[in-house]
Design a protein around this motif. Structure first.
Motif, PDB file in Angstrom:
ATOM      1  N   THR A   1       0.808  -1.222   0.000  1.00 20.86           N
ATOM      2  CA  THR A   1       0.000   0.000   0.000  1.00 20.86           C
ATOM      3  C   THR A   1       0.839   1.270   0.000  1.00 20.86           C
ATOM      4  O   THR A   1       0.473   2.240  -0.643  1.00 20.86           O
ATOM      5  CB  THR A   1      -0.963   0.026   1.200  1.00 20.86           C
ATOM      6  N   SER A   2       1.946   1.272   0.753  1.00 21.41           N
ATOM      7  CA  SER A   2       2.773   2.479   0.835  1.00 21.41           C
ATOM      8  C   SER A   2       4.094   2.144   1.525  1.00 21.41           C
ATOM      9  O   SER A   2       4.352   1.000   1.862  1.00 21.41           O
ATOM     10  CB  SER A   2       2.035   3.586   1.592  1.00 21.41           C
ATOM     11  N   VAL A   3       4.884   3.173   1.756  1.00 20.57           N
ATOM     12  CA  VAL A   3       6.156   2.981   2.455  1.00 20.57           C
ATOM     13  C   VAL A   3       5.957   3.159   3.954  1.00 20.57           C
ATOM     14  O   VAL A   3       4.971   3.729   4.401  1.00 20.57           O
ATOM     15  CB  VAL A   3       7.240   3.954   1.936  1.00 20.57           C
ATOM     16  N   PHE A   4       6.940   2.658   4.716  1.00 17.56           N
ATOM     17  CA  PHE A   4       6.918   2.793   6.166  1.00 17.56           C
ATOM     18  C   PHE A   4       8.314   3.191   6.605  1.00 17.56           C
ATOM     19  O   PHE A   4       9.266   2.423   6.449  1.00 17.56           O
ATOM     20  CB  PHE A   4       6.499   1.464   6.816  1.00 17.56           C
ATOM     21  N   GLY A   5       8.466   4.397   7.101  1.00 16.93           N
ATOM     22  CA  GLY A   5       9.767   4.868   7.553  1.00 16.93           C
ATOM     23  C   GLY A   5      10.666   5.258   6.398  1.00 16.93           C
ATOM     24  O   GLY A   5      10.218   5.435   5.270  1.00 16.93           O
ATOM     25  N   VAL A   6      11.959   5.373   6.707  1.00 15.41           N
ATOM     26  CA  VAL A   6      12.919   5.852   5.705  1.00 15.41           C
ATOM     27  C   VAL A   6      13.917   4.785   5.257  1.00 15.41           C
ATOM     28  O   VAL A   6      14.766   5.054   4.428  1.00 15.41           O
ATOM     29  CB  VAL A   6      13.699   7.088   6.242  1.00 15.41           C
TER      30      VAL A   6
END
Length: 175
Positions: free
Chosen positions: A14-19
């Motif tokens: 669904t999307s990114v999490f953190g860097v």
């Protein structure tokens, strides 16, 4: 959702999490963290098939977050947003008799107990109360209506015959 015959979709990025390249995943497995049991994934994004290896993952709040091998940058991870996660069906655990995976039901012809054809199972929808069969008309169906039929074994769904590609329902054609 086009699938290869020997694989099934078990989730979606669904999307990114953190860097650090971690990704948020929406899991179609039950339980939700069951998706973490599969290490070798095929990601399908924008028509491309991308092999991926799950390095680690965990529950994060209500969702799942994962780190894939070779992805350690947020910008690179972002390019995978929206990808379907697929695994070979042979990796799925065997189910008890009378239970089926959704991909096994999709495509089955649907007939009433009186032998009238409604069409075929296009896909299923999870509603919370029970799953629902989305049945689309075919050339041999009694009409051209799309039907939403509750997947309630022994109540509405009377027979599932995978070998004959057939599902029998106790459902009023007028409903």
């Amino acid at each position: 959702m086009t699938q290869h015959p020997q694989e099934t979709v078990i989730g979606r990025i669904t999307s990114v999490f953190g860097v650090k390249g971690w990704l948020k995943v929406f899991s179609y497995t039950d339980p939700k963290d069951g998706i973490l049991n599969y290490r070798d994934w095929t990601l399908v994004h924008d028509g491309k098939r991308i092999p991926a290896r799950l390095e680690e993952g965990r529950r994060q709040g209500q969702g799942i977050v994962v780190r894939l091998k070779g992805i350690d940058d947020r910008d690179v991870a972002l390019t995978y947003s929206g990808a379907e996660i697929r695994v070979p069906t042979e990796e799925l655990p065997a189910l008890p008799e009378g239970e089926y995976y959704w991909h096994q039901l999709e495509g089955l012809e649907v007939f009433t107990v009186d032998g009238e054809c409604f069409g075929f199972v296009h896909h299923l929808v999870e509603t919370g109360a029970n799953d629902v069969l989305v049945v689309r008309a075919s050339e041999s169906s009694i009409d051209q209506r799309e039907r939403l039929i509750p997947y309630l074994p022994d109540q509405v769904v009377r027979e599932v015959d995978l070998a004959a590609n057939r599902l029998v329902v106790d459902w009023d054609p007028e409903f």
